[in-house]
Scaffold this motif. Structure first.
Motif, short mmCIF file in Angstrom:
data_model
loop_
_atom_site.label_atom_id
_atom_site.label_comp_id
_atom_site.label_asym_id
_atom_site.label_seq_id
_atom_site.Cartn_x
_atom_site.Cartn_y
_atom_site.Cartn_z
N ASP A 179 -41.46 12.20 -10.56
CA ASP A 179 -41.89 12.16 -9.16
C ASP A 179 -42.24 13.58 -8.75
N MET A 180 -43.49 13.84 -8.50
CA MET A 180 -43.93 15.20 -8.19
C MET A 180 -43.33 15.73 -6.89
N ARG A 181 -42.90 14.82 -6.02
CA ARG A 181 -42.23 15.28 -4.80
C ARG A 181 -40.95 16.04 -5.12
N SER A 182 -40.32 15.67 -6.22
CA SER A 182 -39.08 16.32 -6.62
C SER A 182 -39.25 17.82 -6.81
N LEU A 183 -40.42 18.21 -7.34
CA LEU A 183 -40.69 19.63 -7.56
C LEU A 183 -40.70 20.40 -6.25
N LEU A 184 -41.32 19.82 -5.25
CA LEU A 184 -41.42 20.47 -3.95
C LEU A 184 -40.09 20.48 -3.22
N ILE A 185 -39.34 19.38 -3.34
CA ILE A 185 -38.04 19.29 -2.68
C ILE A 185 -37.09 20.34 -3.25
N MET A 186 -37.04 20.45 -4.58
CA MET A 186 -36.13 21.43 -5.18
C MET A 186 -36.59 22.86 -4.89
N ARG A 187 -37.89 23.08 -4.81
CA ARG A 187 -38.37 24.42 -4.50
C ARG A 187 -38.00 24.82 -3.08
N GLU A 188 -37.87 23.84 -2.20
CA GLU A 188 -37.44 24.13 -0.83
C GLU A 188 -35.99 24.61 -0.77
N LEU A 189 -35.27 24.45 -1.86
CA LEU A 189 -33.90 24.96 -1.92
C LEU A 189 -33.88 26.46 -2.16
N GLY A 190 -35.06 27.05 -2.37
CA GLY A 190 -35.16 28.51 -2.45
C GLY A 190 -35.04 29.09 -3.84
#
Length: 272
Positions: A179-190
């Motif tokens: 799920d490509m959204r996972s990449l963006l969500i985890m990147r939002e963790l800094g």
């Protein structure tokens, strides 16, 4: 969103350039591992891309008790030391038990926590306490936002050199979905995020006594991940995947890497 950069040797995760983590699934022999490392280093130098060499001394999470696991801690680390000394490339390997962390840290630059073990507090903290960069693969059973708890475990040991890797989520029998959204969500963790292209097309246990997979789709998923916006791409490779002793269904043939890396670099340049 900005992320805290993680510098490992001459490779920066979270910087302007797309980083690559590549190598065989498991160390099969000293000669084969060193030969593949030499090929990868030459290719990385030719294309001017940042490279971390990856190989496992033990694959403890194999499907069957009969599966090849690797040479073990002592012999495996000796091979990785030879690669690091000969080519000057940063090296990554998995650890499976807390007491392996400090020993492996004497040789490698990045300690990797396998996806199945990402919630093992003692293992994660032991890796963090070495002061080395820690790459944690998100468990196939976790939502991406749940990785904030893993990040906190590492930071509790005073270590902020954290990388997260996506390798797909469990979806039905033997299937993983990236799920490509996972990449963006985890990147939002800094923290920097890496996409594991070859394990995301794996079919765990899907070939009876071994994992199967759809390796032909790995390049397409890698392109999608880079277009989504990641800091690095993880891919296992082999000179002859059909003869690989682990994950042969998913490894990308070395001969295909040059064109793929060029394509991924071009996409990254457009996105960033």
């Amino acid at each position: 969103m900005s992320v805290k950069q993680v510098k490992v040797g001459n490779v920066v995760f979270g910087g302007k350039r797309l980083a690559f983590i590549a190598g065989p699934c498991v160390i099969e022999s000293t000669k084969g591992t060193v030969d593949l490392a030499a090929r990868l280093v030459r290719l990385a130098e030719e294309l001017e891309v940042p490279l971390v060499f990856k190989a496992s001394f033990d694959k403890a999470n194999r499907t069957s008790v009969d599966s090849y696991r690797g040479p073990g801690l002592v012999e495996g680390l000796a091979v990785l030391q030879e690669v690091r000394d000969r080519f000057g490339v940063p090296v990554l390997t998995d650890i499976h038990e807390p007491d392996q962390a400090a020993i492996a840290a004497e040789v490698v630059d990045i300690l990797q926590i396998p996806a199945f073990l990402c919630r093992q507090t003692d293992l994660v903290v032991a890796a963090a306490e070495t002061g080395k960069a820690v790459n944690v693969k998100k468990g196939q059973f976790l939502a991406p936002e749940d990785m904030v708890n893993v990040i906190e475990k590492i930071r509790s040991a005073g270590n902020d050199k954290i990388i997260l890797t996506e390798r797909g989520a469990s979806f039905g029998y033997h299937n993983l979905v990236a799920d490509m959204r996972s990449l963006l969500i985890m990147r939002e963790l800094g923290v920097p995020v890496v996409f594991d292209a070859t394990h995301s097309v794996q079919r765990p246990g899907g070939a009876g006594k071994m994992s199967g997979g759809d390796g032909r789709w790995a390049p397409a998923l890698a392109r999608a991940a880079v277009a989504t916006g990641v800091d690095g791409v993880f891919m296992e490779t082999h000179v002859n995947p059909a003869e690989a002793l682990s994950d042969k269904a998913n490894a990308i043939p070395f001969k295909d890497l040059k064109r793929l890396w060029q394509t991924l670099g071009a996409i990254h340049g457009l996105v960033r």
